[in-house]
Design a protein around this motif. Structure first.
Motif, PDB file in Angstrom:
ATOM      1  N   ILE A 205       0.969  -1.252   0.139  1.00 30.59           N
ATOM      2  CA  ILE A 205      -0.072   0.070  -0.157  1.00 30.59           C
ATOM      3  C   ILE A 205       0.943   1.057  -0.003  1.00 30.59           C
ATOM      4  N   LEU A 206       1.958   1.122   0.650  1.00 30.58           N
ATOM      5  CA  LEU A 206       2.868   2.449   0.714  1.00 30.58           C
ATOM      6  C   LEU A 206       3.422   2.687  -0.428  1.00 30.58           C
ATOM      7  N   ALA A 207       3.856   1.585  -1.219  1.00 27.33           N
ATOM      8  CA  ALA A 207       4.258   1.526  -2.609  1.00 27.33           C
ATOM      9  C   ALA A 207       3.463   2.256  -3.569  1.00 27.33           C
ATOM     10  N   GLU A 208       2.109   1.715  -3.429  1.00 27.86           N
ATOM     11  CA  GLU A 208       1.142   2.478  -4.221  1.00 27.86           C
ATOM     12  C   GLU A 208       1.217   3.805  -3.942  1.00 27.86           C
ATOM     13  N   MET A 209       1.076   4.499  -2.561  1.00 28.56           N
ATOM     14  CA  MET A 209       1.062   5.748  -2.342  1.00 28.56           C
ATOM     15  C   MET A 209       2.283   6.647  -2.911  1.00 28.56           C
ATOM     16  N   ASP A 210       3.246   5.700  -2.876  1.00 27.51           N
ATOM     17  CA  ASP A 210       4.532   6.568  -3.555  1.00 27.51           C
ATOM     18  C   ASP A 210       4.255   6.850  -4.788  1.00 27.51           C
ATOM     19  N   ARG A 211       3.705   5.766  -5.697  1.00 27.05           N
ATOM     20  CA  ARG A 211       3.486   5.797  -7.170  1.00 27.05           C
ATOM     21  C   ARG A 211       2.478   7.186  -7.403  1.00 27.05           C
ATOM     22  N   ILE A 212       1.345   7.206  -6.286  1.00 27.13           N
ATOM     23  CA  ILE A 212       0.646   8.234  -6.557  1.00 27.13           C
ATOM     24  C   ILE A 212       1.118   9.773  -6.521  1.00 27.13           C
ATOM     25  N   THR A 213       2.123   9.554  -5.389  1.00 29.88           N
ATOM     26  CA  THR A 213       2.753  11.195  -5.136  1.00 29.88           C
ATOM     27  C   THR A 213       3.688  11.182  -6.315  1.00 29.88           C
ATOM     28  N   GLN A 214       4.147  10.341  -7.065  1.00 30.74           N
ATOM     29  CA  GLN A 214       5.145  10.652  -8.165  1.00 30.74           C
ATOM     30  C   GLN A 214       4.401  10.896  -9.401  1.00 30.74           C
ATOM     31  N   ALA A 215       3.151  10.350  -9.689  1.00 34.49           N
ATOM     32  CA  ALA A 215       2.254  10.825 -10.705  1.00 34.49           C
ATOM     33  C   ALA A 215       1.660  12.316 -10.418  1.00 34.49           C
ATOM     34  N   ARG A 216       1.299  12.454  -9.482  1.00 31.55           N
ATOM     35  CA  ARG A 216       0.664  13.940  -9.324  1.00 31.55           C
ATOM     36  C   ARG A 216       2.011  14.772  -9.468  1.00 31.55           C
ATOM     37  N   GLU A 217       3.116  14.590  -8.944  1.00 38.30           N
ATOM     38  CA  GLU A 217       4.144  15.694  -9.065  1.00 38.30           C
ATOM     39  C   GLU A 217       4.536  15.844 -10.674  1.00 38.30           C
ATOM     40  N   ALA A 218       4.220  14.713 -11.333  1.00 41.02           N
ATOM     41  CA  ALA A 218       4.655  14.827 -12.831  1.00 41.02           C
ATOM     42  C   ALA A 218       3.267  15.495 -13.637  1.00 41.02           C
ATOM     43  N   SER A 219       2.414  15.689 -13.189  1.00 37.65           N
ATOM     44  CA  SER A 219       1.178  16.142 -14.004  1.00 37.65           C
ATOM     45  C   SER A 219       0.550  17.415 -13.465  1.00 37.65           C
ATOM     46  N   GLN A 220       0.740  17.600 -12.104  1.00 38.19           N
ATOM     47  CA  GLN A 220      -0.018  18.716 -11.511  1.00 38.19           C
ATOM     48  C   GLN A 220       0.738  19.972 -10.863  1.00 38.19           C
ATOM     49  N   PRO A 221       0.363  20.902 -10.932  1.00 36.69           N
ATOM     50  CA  PRO A 221       1.232  22.166 -10.299  1.00 36.69           C
ATOM     51  C   PRO A 221       1.115  22.019  -8.808  1.00 36.69           C
ATOM     52  N   ILE A 222       1.414  20.984  -8.001  1.00 36.68           N
ATOM     53  CA  ILE A 222       1.181  21.023  -6.796  1.00 36.68           C
ATOM     54  C   ILE A 222       1.595  21.689  -5.665  1.00 36.68           C
ATOM     55  N   ARG A 223       2.799  22.370  -6.251  1.00 32.64           N
ATOM     56  CA  ARG A 223       3.750  23.164  -5.252  1.00 32.64           C
ATOM     57  C   ARG A 223       3.186  24.805  -5.513  1.00 32.64           C
ATOM     58  N   GLU A 224       2.064  25.159  -6.212  1.00 28.87           N
ATOM     59  CA  GLU A 224       1.497  26.503  -6.691  1.00 28.87           C
ATOM     60  C   GLU A 224       0.456  26.815  -5.634  1.00 28.87           C
ATOM     61  N   LYS A 225       0.107  27.917  -5.616  1.00 29.45           N
ATOM     62  CA  LYS A 225      -0.878  28.346  -5.048  1.00 29.45           C
ATOM     63  C   LYS A 225      -2.239  28.309  -5.825  1.00 29.45           C
ATOM     64  N   THR A 226      -2.800  27.310  -5.625  1.00 33.72           N
ATOM     65  CA  THR A 226      -4.002  26.715  -6.417  1.00 33.72           C
ATOM     66  C   THR A 226      -4.994  26.200  -5.722  1.00 33.72           C
ATOM     67  N   GLY A 227      -6.128  25.798  -6.430  1.00 36.54           N
ATOM     68  CA  GLY A 227      -7.216  25.311  -5.781  1.00 36.54           C
ATOM     69  C   GLY A 227      -7.472  23.811  -6.267  1.00 36.54           C
ATOM     70  N   GLY A 228      -6.718  23.280  -6.862  1.00 35.93           N
ATOM     71  CA  GLY A 228      -6.798  21.784  -7.573  1.00 35.93           C
ATOM     72  C   GLY A 228      -7.818  22.256  -8.901  1.00 35.93           C
ATOM     73  N   SER A 229      -8.466  21.044  -9.111  1.00 37.89           N
ATOM     74  CA  SER A 229      -9.262  21.075 -10.511  1.00 37.89           C
ATOM     75  C   SER A 229     -10.213  22.264 -10.438  1.00 37.89           C
ATOM     76  N   THR A 230     -10.523  23.178 -11.225  1.00 40.04           N
ATOM     77  CA  THR A 230     -11.167  24.084 -11.121  1.00 40.04           C
ATOM     78  C   THR A 230     -12.750  23.954 -11.569  1.00 40.04           C
ATOM     79  N   PHE A 231     -12.886  23.294 -12.686  1.00 37.86           N
ATOM     80  CA  PHE A 231     -14.104  22.753 -13.155  1.00 37.86           C
ATOM     81  C   PHE A 231     -14.352  21.401 -13.086  1.00 37.86           C
ATOM     82  N   LYS A 232     -15.792  21.053 -13.032  1.00 40.24           N
ATOM     83  CA  LYS A 232     -16.137  19.503 -13.170  1.00 40.24           C
ATOM     84  C   LYS A 232     -15.737  19.197 -14.433  1.00 40.24           C
ATOM     85  N   ASN A 233     -15.720  17.770 -14.709  1.00 35.91           N
ATOM     86  CA  ASN A 233     -15.445  17.174 -16.047  1.00 35.91           C
ATOM     87  C   ASN A 233     -16.792  17.148 -16.425  1.00 35.91           C
ATOM     88  N   PRO A 234     -17.251  17.621 -17.453  1.00 34.05           N
ATOM     89  CA  PRO A 234     -18.873  17.784 -17.974  1.00 34.05           C
ATOM     90  C   PRO A 234     -18.909  16.205 -18.387  1.00 34.05           C
TER      91      PRO A 234
END
Ligand SMILES: Cc1cc2nc3c(=O)[nH]c(=O)nc-3n(C[C@H](O)[C@H](O)[C@H](O)COP(=O)(O)OP(=O)(O)OC[C@H]3O[C@@H](n4cnc5c(N)ncnc54)[C@H](O)[C@@H]3O)c2cc1C
Length: 307
Positions: A205-234
Motif C-alpha cells: 500500500i505504501l508503494a502504491e502511495m509513492d506511485r500516486i505521489t510521483q504521478a501527481r508531481e509529474a502532472s499537477q502544479p502541486i507546489r503552486e498557490k492553487t485550488g486543484g481542479s477548477t471545473f468539474k468534468n462535464p
C-alpha cells in the motif's frame, strides 16, 4: 476591509465556550490560493461538545460557513460575513483503527494522514487519499476522489453537528454522493468519518502511495498557490481538454494564470486577488462555451463577498 465586531457580541452568550473565537481574522493564510478577505468571526472549537454548544447558542440569523484545509476554495476579497468555523487538529484530528479493517478519522485529519494510517494498519482501499490535499471533512462534502477511488467507495458512516447544534450521523446512502458532491444537508459540519477497507500488505500500500505521489508531481502544479481542479468534468468530456481546445492554457487575468502544466488548474502567481482568479475562471468558461458549446461548472467553492 473589516466587518462590524461580532465576536465580542457573541462571547457573553456563550460563557462556557472553550474554543478560540476571533474577530476579523484573515482567511487567506488558511487557503491554498492565499487570497481573500477576513472572516467576520472565526471560531475554532475545542472539540465536538464545544462545537455543539456554540451552535446551540449562536443566534439563528447569523450565517455559518465551515472551511477545511482550503484546498478547494476561493475566499472573495471582501471576506466572509458571519462565523467561519475551522475544526482544530487537536479536537478533531484523532485516528482510531477499528476491527474488521475499519478506520475512524476526525474531520480535521488531512486525507494524506488518513491514507498513511490505513496503510500502516494494513488496511487497503484508502491509498487514493494520498493525492488529495484536503482534510476528511472536505472530502466528505466534496466526495473527493482520485486514482480510481472516491470517498463514497470507502465511507461507512459520517458524523456531524447541524446548525442548531444537534448531533447527526449519516450512512453512506444518506450522504447522497455523486461526482464531487454530497447531498447531505448543507448546514451539517462533519466531525468524524468511519471508513471500510480490506486486508492489505502495508509495504504494497505504501508503494502504491509513492506511485500516486510521483504521478501527481509529474502532472499537477502541486507546489503552486492553487485550488486543484477548477471545473468539474462535464459528462463525456474532460474539462482540461475543453479548456486547452479553447486556447486558454497560460491565459492571464491580473496575477492569476491558467496553469501551463494542467489547464484545469488556476494559479495565483503571487499578487492575484480573488477577483482576478474568479474573473479568469469566468473567462475560461466563456471561451469554452463559445468554442465547444459546453457549460463548465465550478468545482471550486467560492465563498464570501467581493471587495
Ligand atoms: C493541488 C491540488 C490537487 C487536488 N487534487 C484533487 C483530487 O485529485 N481529487 C479531488 O477530489 N480533489 C482534489 N483537490 C481539491 C480538494 O483537495 C478537495 O476537494 C478536498 O476534499 C477539499 O478539502 P478541504 O479540507 O481543503 O476543504 P475546503 O477547500 O476547505 O472546503 C471545500 C468544501 O468542503 C466544505 N467542508 C470542509 N470541511 C467541512 C466539514 N468539516 N464539514 C462540512 N463541510 C466541510 C466547505 O464548506 C467547502 O464547501 C485538489 C486540490 C489541490 C490544491
Amino acid at each position: 476591509m473589516t466587518f462590524p465586531e461580532l465576536a465580542a457580541k457573541l462571547s457573553p452568550l456563550m460563557p462556557e465556550l472553550r474554543g478560540r473565537l476571533g474577530a476579523n481574522e484573515p482567511l487567506a493564510p488558511l487557503t491554498w490560493f492565499r487570497v481573500g478577505g477576513p472572516a467576520q468571526a472565526l471560531f475554532m472549537p475545542a472539540d465536538e461538545d464545544d462545537l455543539a454548544y456554540f451552535l446551540k447558542r449562536l443566534p439563528p440569523e447569523i450565517p455559518v460557513t465551515v472551511i477545511g484545509l482550503g484546498s478547494n476554495l476561493i475566499v472573495r476579497d471582501g471576506g466572509v460575513e458571519g462565523v467561519v468555523i475551522r475544526l482544530s487538529a487537536k479536537g478533531f484530528g484523532g485516528i482510531e483503527v477499528l476491527e474488521n479493517h475499519r478506520l475512524s478519522v476526525g474531520a480535521a485529519t488531512p486525507d494524506v494522514k488518513a491514507a498513511r494510517a490505513a496503510a500502516e494498519a494494513g488496511i487497503d482501499g484508502l491509498a487514493f487519499f494520498r493525492g488529495i490535499p484536503g482534510c476528511v471533512g472536505g472530502a466528505l462534502r466534496m466526495n473527493a476522489g482520485a486514482h480510481g477511488g472516491e470517498t463514497k467507495d470507502a465511507l461507512v458512516e459520517a458524523h456531524g453537528v447541524t446548525r442548531r447544534g444537534e448531533r447527526v450521523s449519516f450512512s453512506n446512502a444518506d450522504m447522497g454522493f455523486s461526482y464531487r458532491h454530497s447531498s447531505a444537508p448543507g448546514d451539517v459540519i462533519f466531525t468524524r468519518a468511519v471508513f471500510q477497507g480490506e486486508r492489505g500488505d502495508p509495504a504494497k500500500i505504501l508503494a502504491e502511495m509513492d506511485r500516486i505521489t510521483q504521478a501527481r508531481e509529474a502532472s499537477q502544479p502541486i507546489r503552486e498557490k492553487t485550488g486543484g481542479s477548477t471545473f468539474k468534468n462535464p459528462p463525456g468530456h474532460k474539462a482540461w481538454q475543453l479548456i486547452d481546445a479553447a486556447g486558454c492554457r497560460g491565459l492571464v487575468v491580473g496575477d492569476a494564470q491558467v496553469s501551463e502544466m494542467h489547464c484545469n488548474f488556476l494559479i495565483n502567481r503571487g499578487a492575484a486577488t480573488a477577483a482576478d482568479i474568479e474573473a479568469l475562471g469566468e473567462e475560461v468558461r466563456r471561451r469554452v462555451r463559445e468554442r465547444s458549446g459546453v457549460e463548465l461548472q465550478w468545482e471550486i467553492k467560492r465563498i464570501g463577498v467581493g471587495a
